[in-house]
Design a protein around this motif. Structure first.
Motif, mmCIF file in Angstrom:
data_model
loop_
_atom_site.group_PDB
_atom_site.id
_atom_site.type_symbol
_atom_site.label_atom_id
_atom_site.label_comp_id
_atom_site.label_asym_id
_atom_site.label_seq_id
_atom_site.Cartn_x
_atom_site.Cartn_y
_atom_site.Cartn_z
ATOM 1 N N GLY A 264 16.410 71.035 -4.455
ATOM 2 C CA GLY A 264 17.494 70.364 -5.292
ATOM 3 C C GLY A 264 18.843 70.711 -4.715
ATOM 4 N N GLU A 265 19.100 72.405 -4.664
ATOM 5 C CA GLU A 265 19.792 73.015 -4.332
ATOM 6 C C GLU A 265 20.577 73.295 -3.015
ATOM 7 O OE1 GLU A 265 23.378 75.017 -5.127
ATOM 8 O OE2 GLU A 265 22.217 74.210 -6.320
ATOM 9 N N VAL A 266 19.913 72.703 -2.605
ATOM 10 C CA VAL A 266 19.685 72.442 -1.023
ATOM 11 C C VAL A 266 20.039 70.744 -0.026
ATOM 12 C CG1 VAL A 266 18.282 72.156 1.572
ATOM 13 C CG2 VAL A 266 17.628 73.996 -0.233
ATOM 14 N N ALA A 267 19.772 69.937 -1.481
ATOM 15 C CA ALA A 267 19.947 68.531 -1.169
ATOM 16 C C ALA A 267 21.445 68.858 -1.698
ATOM 17 C CB ALA A 267 19.791 68.008 -1.886
ATOM 18 N N ARG A 268 22.078 69.563 -2.529
ATOM 19 C CA ARG A 268 23.926 69.266 -2.740
ATOM 20 C C ARG A 268 25.182 69.748 -1.998
ATOM 21 N NH1 ARG A 268 20.393 69.275 -7.723
ATOM 22 N NH2 ARG A 268 20.558 71.264 -8.091
ATOM 23 N N ARG A 269 23.937 71.054 -1.374
ATOM 24 C CA ARG A 269 24.364 71.790 -0.435
ATOM 25 C C ARG A 269 24.367 71.224 0.765
ATOM 26 N NH1 ARG A 269 23.267 78.309 0.582
ATOM 27 N NH2 ARG A 269 25.083 77.787 2.358
ATOM 28 N N LEU A 270 23.881 70.109 1.648
ATOM 29 C CA LEU A 270 24.362 69.022 2.340
ATOM 30 C C LEU A 270 24.729 68.140 2.466
ATOM 31 C CD1 LEU A 270 20.273 69.329 3.246
ATOM 32 C CD2 LEU A 270 22.090 70.849 4.744
ATOM 33 N N ARG A 271 24.867 67.752 1.013
ATOM 34 C CA ARG A 271 25.960 66.687 0.230
ATOM 35 C C ARG A 271 27.325 66.769 0.283
ATOM 36 N NH1 ARG A 271 25.256 61.744 1.253
ATOM 37 N NH2 ARG A 271 26.184 59.821 -0.474
ATOM 38 N N ALA A 272 27.648 68.220 -0.303
ATOM 39 C CA ALA A 272 28.971 68.769 -0.574
ATOM 40 C C ALA A 272 29.561 69.579 0.686
ATOM 41 C CB ALA A 272 28.971 69.837 -2.027
ATOM 42 N N ASP A 273 28.610 70.262 1.062
ATOM 43 C CA ASP A 273 29.651 71.143 2.079
ATOM 44 C C ASP A 273 29.364 71.031 3.505
ATOM 45 O OD1 ASP A 273 29.628 72.635 0.027
ATOM 46 O OD2 ASP A 273 27.881 74.271 0.352
ATOM 47 N N ASP A 274 27.667 69.821 3.770
ATOM 48 C CA ASP A 274 28.159 69.591 5.254
ATOM 49 C C ASP A 274 28.628 68.395 5.285
ATOM 50 O OD1 ASP A 274 26.868 72.286 5.791
ATOM 51 O OD2 ASP A 274 25.222 71.491 5.663
ATOM 52 N N GLN A 275 28.433 67.609 4.000
ATOM 53 C CA GLN A 275 28.927 66.242 3.728
ATOM 54 C C GLN A 275 27.925 65.112 4.576
ATOM 55 O OE1 GLN A 275 32.435 64.821 2.216
ATOM 56 N NE2 GLN A 275 31.807 66.421 1.723
ATOM 57 N N LEU A 276 26.679 65.220 5.079
ATOM 58 C CA LEU A 276 25.645 64.755 5.257
ATOM 59 C C LEU A 276 25.838 63.476 4.314
ATOM 60 C CD1 LEU A 276 23.139 67.514 6.274
ATOM 61 C CD2 LEU A 276 25.145 66.365 7.076
ATOM 62 N N SER A 277 24.856 62.620 5.185
ATOM 63 C CA SER A 277 24.690 60.766 4.162
ATOM 64 C C SER A 277 23.036 61.127 3.820
ATOM 65 C CB SER A 277 24.487 60.083 5.121
ATOM 66 O OG SER A 277 22.946 60.161 6.102
ATOM 67 N N ILE A 278 22.665 60.203 2.666
ATOM 68 C CA ILE A 278 21.680 59.785 2.352
ATOM 69 C C ILE A 278 20.241 60.174 3.184
ATOM 70 C CG2 ILE A 278 20.454 59.104 0.701
ATOM 71 C CD1 ILE A 278 22.520 57.971 -1.384
ATOM 72 N N ALA A 279 20.724 59.208 4.139
ATOM 73 C CA ALA A 279 19.862 59.118 5.094
ATOM 74 C C ALA A 279 19.728 60.546 6.079
ATOM 75 C CB ALA A 279 20.219 58.268 6.130
ATOM 76 N N GLN A 280 20.436 60.906 6.186
ATOM 77 C CA GLN A 280 19.939 62.966 7.128
ATOM 78 C C GLN A 280 19.329 63.647 6.125
ATOM 79 O OE1 GLN A 280 24.455 63.107 8.032
ATOM 80 N NE2 GLN A 280 24.091 62.604 9.624
ATOM 81 N N ILE A 281 19.677 63.382 5.020
ATOM 82 C CA ILE A 281 19.090 64.359 4.162
ATOM 83 C C ILE A 281 18.153 64.667 4.136
ATOM 84 C CG2 ILE A 281 18.972 65.249 1.746
ATOM 85 C CD1 ILE A 281 22.506 64.909 1.362
ATOM 86 N N ARG A 282 17.695 62.996 3.564
ATOM 87 C CA ARG A 282 16.149 62.672 3.900
ATOM 88 C C ARG A 282 15.568 63.133 5.112
ATOM 89 N NH1 ARG A 282 14.958 56.595 2.585
ATOM 90 N NH2 ARG A 282 12.709 57.200 2.400
ATOM 91 N N GLU A 283 15.658 62.567 6.199
ATOM 92 C CA GLU A 283 15.371 63.727 7.570
ATOM 93 C C GLU A 283 15.129 64.371 7.504
ATOM 94 O OE1 GLU A 283 15.588 62.556 12.304
ATOM 95 O OE2 GLU A 283 17.225 62.095 10.446
ATOM 96 N N LEU A 284 15.725 65.690 6.704
ATOM 97 C CA LEU A 284 15.796 67.202 7.148
ATOM 98 C C LEU A 284 14.724 67.710 6.052
ATOM 99 C CD1 LEU A 284 19.599 67.958 6.934
ATOM 100 C CD2 LEU A 284 17.343 68.612 9.016
ATOM 101 N N LEU A 285 15.276 67.008 4.763
ATOM 102 C CA LEU A 285 14.183 67.099 3.800
ATOM 103 C C LEU A 285 12.516 66.189 3.730
ATOM 104 C CD1 LEU A 285 16.988 67.745 0.981
ATOM 105 C CD2 LEU A 285 15.626 69.723 2.986
ATOM 106 N N GLY A 286 12.751 65.289 4.539
ATOM 107 C CA GLY A 286 11.749 64.529 4.041
ATOM 108 C C GLY A 286 10.721 64.298 2.180
ATOM 109 N N VAL A 287 11.719 63.849 1.418
ATOM 110 C CA VAL A 287 11.580 62.989 0.535
ATOM 111 C C VAL A 287 11.829 61.869 0.199
ATOM 112 C CG1 VAL A 287 11.753 65.536 -0.717
ATOM 113 C CG2 VAL A 287 13.491 64.472 -0.780
ATOM 114 N N SER A 288 11.502 61.367 -1.197
ATOM 115 C CA SER A 288 11.650 59.884 -1.355
ATOM 116 C C SER A 288 13.690 60.089 -1.550
ATOM 117 C CB SER A 288 11.631 59.250 -2.106
ATOM 118 O OG SER A 288 11.338 59.993 -3.574
#
Length: 282
Positions: free
Chosen positions: A4-28
């Motif tokens: 969860g912390e990784v997902a939040r950092r990817l969103r806040a710091d790296d400004q990734l979209s939800i689709a990009q985060i899902r692809e990296l983490l492999g979650v629903s």
């Protein structure tokens, strides 16, 4: 570091979209939404609003002094939409021009209602003539029936706690007052046995009120007692009373016990043969 912390950092710091985060983490998607709740959405992922440009133009037009109808017509949107976009901006401009616009709006409103008023007036005159011809003249029997019904609807009645059999009627309608006077003439009440008085609100001119009632009843000003300024207890809650420019007419018949009982007996006859116990108020 948990997922969860990784997902939040990817969103806040790296400004990734939800689709990009899902692809990296492999979650629903549901899991991502839960982790990112409260994290601001990157500006680049927001879809542009097609009406943002229209809204900005509406604001500019309003600030330049355009009215809501003009803005709506120029932008091709509903007036309600144009108003919602610009309601926070007061209309400024030349006071003379603003008054000219208001005067024009009043003229347009009057023009729309002129035909309606003319049609309404014509219909009233037509119905008045038709019904006058249908009714014809009233004889004493007609006046006895009408006057008795009018009184039982609008006049003072005796009660078990106030068994005062006196004929007294108060009305703000000159037509009703005139009809009741015709009834009194038909049953043989002399005008000298009548007490006419105008009951007034504070703001009503006493002299003008008496003159108005005398003209509408075909009576003399001298036939009226001095006007009685009477503040009605419910005046504050009944603003329609305050609009009465002529007050109310009170017709009181002196020594009217027998007339009261006559009216009561006419109502009994009209109502039917049902027996009413002696002494019971009707």
């Amino acid at each position: 570091m948990d997922m969860g912390e990784v997902a939040r950092r990817l969103r806040a710091d790296d400004q990734l979209s939800i689709a990009q985060i899902r692809e990296l983490l492999g979650v629903s998607r549901a899991q991502i939404d839960d982790w990112l709740r409260g994290v601001p959405v990157p500006e680049w992922t927001k879809r542009p609003n097609a009406k943002d440009e229209l809204r900005a133009r509406a604001v500019d037009l309003r600030r330049s002094g355009r009215t809501v109808p003009v803005i709506a017509e120029e932008l091709g949107v509903a007036r309600s939409t144009a108003w919602q976009w610009t309601k926070h901006i007061p209309l400024t401009g030349d006071p003379v021009d603003a008054e000219r616009r208001r005067a024009n709006a009043r003229r347009m409103t009057d023009a729309r209602w002129t035909r309606h008023r003319a049609e309404r007036s014509a219909q009233r005159h037509r119905l008045a003539a038709e019904n006058a011809a249908r009714i014809g003249s009233l004889d004493d029997r007609d006046l006895l029936l009408l006057g008795s019904v009018v009184y039982w609807c609008a006049g003072a009645k005796a009660t078990p706690t106030r068994p005062n059999e006196r004929v007294e009627l108060v009305t703000a309608d000159a037509r009703l007052g005139l009809l009741f006077l015709r009834f009194l003439d038909a049953v043989g009440v002399a005008r000298t046995d009548l007490s006419l008085r105008v009951l007034l609100q504070d703001a009503v001119d006493p002299v003008a009120a008496v003159v108005w009632w005398a003209e509408h009843l075909g009576a003399r000003v001298e036939d009226f007692r001095a006007p009685d300024p009477k503040r009605l207890l419910m005046a504050a809650e009944r603003p329609d009373h305050l609009q009465e420019h002529h007050g109310r007419l009170r017709i009181r018949v002196c020594h009217s016990r027998d007339l009261y009982r006559t009216i009561e007996s006419v109502l009994d006859a009209l109502a039917g043969p049902a027996d009413v116990p002696d002494g019971e108020a009707r």
